[in-house]
Write an enzyme that holds these catalytic residues in place. Structure first.
Site, mmCIF file in Angstrom:
data_model
loop_
_atom_site.group_PDB
_atom_site.id
_atom_site.type_symbol
_atom_site.label_atom_id
_atom_site.label_comp_id
_atom_site.label_asym_id
_atom_site.label_seq_id
_atom_site.Cartn_x
_atom_site.Cartn_y
_atom_site.Cartn_z
ATOM 1 N N ASP A 63 13.736 -20.060 -98.750
ATOM 2 C CA ASP A 63 12.465 -19.514 -98.257
ATOM 3 C C ASP A 63 12.211 -20.163 -96.901
ATOM 4 O O ASP A 63 11.881 -21.353 -96.828
ATOM 5 C CB ASP A 63 11.338 -19.838 -99.243
ATOM 6 C CG ASP A 63 9.992 -19.335 -98.751
ATOM 7 O OD1 ASP A 63 9.904 -18.839 -97.600
ATOM 8 O OD2 ASP A 63 9.012 -19.439 -99.518
ATOM 9 N N TYR A 155 1.071 -9.051 -88.925
ATOM 10 C CA TYR A 155 2.464 -8.814 -88.537
ATOM 11 C C TYR A 155 2.611 -8.770 -87.013
ATOM 12 O O TYR A 155 3.503 -9.395 -86.438
ATOM 13 C CB TYR A 155 2.919 -7.497 -89.167
ATOM 14 C CG TYR A 155 4.359 -7.116 -88.934
ATOM 15 C CD1 TYR A 155 5.389 -7.679 -89.689
ATOM 16 C CD2 TYR A 155 4.693 -6.170 -87.965
ATOM 17 C CE1 TYR A 155 6.706 -7.306 -89.480
ATOM 18 C CE2 TYR A 155 6.015 -5.790 -87.748
ATOM 19 C CZ TYR A 155 7.021 -6.360 -88.522
ATOM 20 O OH TYR A 155 8.327 -5.987 -88.316
ATOM 21 N N ALA A 158 2.219 -12.228 -85.545
ATOM 22 C CA ALA A 158 3.428 -13.036 -85.770
ATOM 23 C C ALA A 158 4.540 -12.609 -84.813
ATOM 24 O O ALA A 158 5.237 -13.455 -84.235
ATOM 25 C CB ALA A 158 3.895 -12.890 -87.220
HETATM 26 P P1 NAP Z 1 13.824 -5.715 -95.143
HETATM 27 O O1 NAP Z 1 14.790 -4.604 -95.389
HETATM 28 O O2 NAP Z 1 12.508 -5.714 -95.813
HETATM 29 O O3 NAP Z 1 14.593 -7.109 -95.414
HETATM 30 C C1 NAP Z 1 13.893 -8.311 -95.249
HETATM 31 C C2 NAP Z 1 14.875 -9.464 -95.331
HETATM 32 O O4 NAP Z 1 14.152 -10.694 -95.112
HETATM 33 C C3 NAP Z 1 15.519 -9.599 -96.693
HETATM 34 O O5 NAP Z 1 16.833 -10.068 -96.516
HETATM 35 C C4 NAP Z 1 14.680 -10.670 -97.376
HETATM 36 O O6 NAP Z 1 15.357 -11.369 -98.420
HETATM 37 C C5 NAP Z 1 14.410 -11.574 -96.200
HETATM 38 N N1 NAP Z 1 13.253 -12.431 -96.395
HETATM 39 C C6 NAP Z 1 11.972 -12.057 -96.646
HETATM 40 N N2 NAP Z 1 11.187 -13.144 -96.791
HETATM 41 C C7 NAP Z 1 11.976 -14.221 -96.614
HETATM 42 C C8 NAP Z 1 11.766 -15.611 -96.680
HETATM 43 N N3 NAP Z 1 10.556 -16.134 -96.949
HETATM 44 N N4 NAP Z 1 12.816 -16.455 -96.493
HETATM 45 C C9 NAP Z 1 14.056 -15.943 -96.242
HETATM 46 N N5 NAP Z 1 14.318 -14.627 -96.164
HETATM 47 C C10 NAP Z 1 13.299 -13.778 -96.359
HETATM 48 O O7 NAP Z 1 13.481 -5.824 -93.570
HETATM 49 P P2 NAP Z 1 14.138 -5.097 -92.294
HETATM 50 O O8 NAP Z 1 13.440 -3.811 -92.102
HETATM 51 O O9 NAP Z 1 15.611 -5.174 -92.370
HETATM 52 O O10 NAP Z 1 13.590 -6.061 -91.150
HETATM 53 C C11 NAP Z 1 14.333 -7.168 -90.669
HETATM 54 C C12 NAP Z 1 13.570 -7.770 -89.500
HETATM 55 O O11 NAP Z 1 13.359 -6.775 -88.492
HETATM 56 C C13 NAP Z 1 12.177 -8.277 -89.887
HETATM 57 O O12 NAP Z 1 11.882 -9.439 -89.155
HETATM 58 C C14 NAP Z 1 11.278 -7.147 -89.441
HETATM 59 O O13 NAP Z 1 9.974 -7.592 -89.177
HETATM 60 C C15 NAP Z 1 11.981 -6.693 -88.193
HETATM 61 N N6 NAP Z 1 11.665 -5.323 -87.792
HETATM 62 C C16 NAP Z 1 11.870 -4.278 -88.640
HETATM 63 C C17 NAP Z 1 11.554 -2.988 -88.229
HETATM 64 C C18 NAP Z 1 11.775 -1.798 -89.104
HETATM 65 O O14 NAP Z 1 11.335 -0.710 -88.710
HETATM 66 N N7 NAP Z 1 12.417 -1.903 -90.232
HETATM 67 C C19 NAP Z 1 11.009 -2.784 -86.952
HETATM 68 C C20 NAP Z 1 10.800 -3.877 -86.122
HETATM 69 C C21 NAP Z 1 11.136 -5.157 -86.544
HETATM 70 P P3 NAP Z 1 15.386 -10.763 -99.962
HETATM 71 O O15 NAP Z 1 16.298 -9.572 -99.902
HETATM 72 O O16 NAP Z 1 15.911 -11.875 -100.776
HETATM 73 O O17 NAP Z 1 13.960 -10.369 -100.252
#
Ligand code: NAP
Length: 247
Positions: A63, A155, A158
């Site tokens: 975490d 969000y 952050a």
């Molecule tokens: P996602 O599919 O929800 O995956 C989130 C990942 O973060 C998972 O591997 C999760 O692990 C891990 N995680 C969550 N809380 C954590 C913690 N406390 N400690 C360690 N790992 C943690 O997210 P995503 O869409 O791929 O997004 C990845 C990044 O891109 C994020 O920072 C997000 O804000 C950013 N982003 C996403 C988008 C979008 O449209 N999707 C747009 C802009 C930016 P578990 O699998 O074990 O839960």
């Protein structure tokens, strides 16, 4: 240090954008250390896929909001064991709600994971990279950290904070040959955006000049570039990967 294996730590590597980043960096020949919050099985599957394709990878549960646990991880698994070539701070969560109704806990948790967690990993990685005298740090921010977004005060704050952290770390660490950059995705097809209704997705797509939501691989290619030798003179930059959706 030379005999140690060049390694990339990718937080949030169990799925979505982090998984694609891990795969792209593995194709560059880096050993990959995937970090996840709870889905260790999924992270292990990503590691197995990388190994099946001829790469090296391991998965860990951590975490990132627990800074003591983060320090212990870098001390026990990274320091003097691998060449820490790349850190990608990708782990992130959402807990959306309008400001007037936002609970203290929802504000704190998103800041703790998305910003404090990235700071903790960056600080521990920087200690090791500074001794190595090289390293690449890439923080995954978001278009909403630049534009704001109704319903995402926690969000977007952050993610905006991550941009300030990136620029400051770039200045502090440049003298140690460490670059620090951010990638700011727009709307990307992952679990995080799967909760959106079909109508909302269509509305978002209509605002994107390139006419589609992005794929995790679109973001991963940008990260792979910033981690590559060719990006050695780029630091403190925020690279938008948003289909033209500038604010
Ligand atoms: P996602 O599919 O929800 O995956 C989130 C990942 O973060 C998972 O591997 C999760 O692990 C891990 N995680 C969550 N809380 C954590 C913690 N406390 N400690 C360690 N790992 C943690 O997210 P995503 O869409 O791929 O997004 C990845 C990044 O891109 C994020 O920072 C997000 O804000 C950013 N982003 C996403 C988008 C979008 O449209 N999707 C747009 C802009 C930016 P578990 O699998 O074990 O839960």
């Amino acid at each position: 240090m030379n005999e140690l294996r060049p390694t990339a730590v990718v937080t949030g590597g169990s799925r979505g954008i982090g998984k694609a980043i891990a795969q792209a960096l593995a194709r560059q020949g880096l050993q990959i250390y995937l970090i996840c919050a709870s889905r260790l099985e999924a992270a292990n599957e990503v590691a197995s896929e990388i190994i099946a394709n001829g790469g090296q990878a391991s998965a860990f549960r951590l975490d990132v909001s627990d800074l003591a646990a983060t320090a212990a991880f870098f001390q026990e698994e990274i320091r003097d064991k691998v060449d820490l070539a790349v850190l990608v701070n990708n782990a992130g969560i959402t807990k959306d709600g309008l400001i007037l109704r936002m609970k203290d806990d929802d504000f704190d948790r998103v800041l703790n994971v998305n910003l404090r967690g990235a700071f903790g990993c960056l600080r521990e990685a920087a200690k090791i990279m500074a001794r190595q005298r090289h390293g690449r740090i890439i923080n995954i921010t978001s278009v909403v950290g630049q534009s704001g977004n109704a319903g995402q005060a926690n969000y977007s704050a952050a993610k905006a904070g991550l941009i300030g952290l990136t620029k400051t770390a770039a200045k502090e660490l440049a003298g140690r040959n460490i670059t620090v950059n951010a990638v700011a995705p727009g709307f990307i097809e992952t679990d995080m955006t799967a909760v959106l209704s079909e109508d909302t997705r269509k509305a978002f797509a209509a605002q994107i000049p390139l006419g589609r939501l992005g794929a995790p691989e679109d973001v991963a290619e940008a990260v792979a570039f910033l981690a590559s030798p060719g990006a050695g003179y780029i630091t403190g930059h925020v690279l938008a990967v948003n289909g033209g959706m500038y604010c």
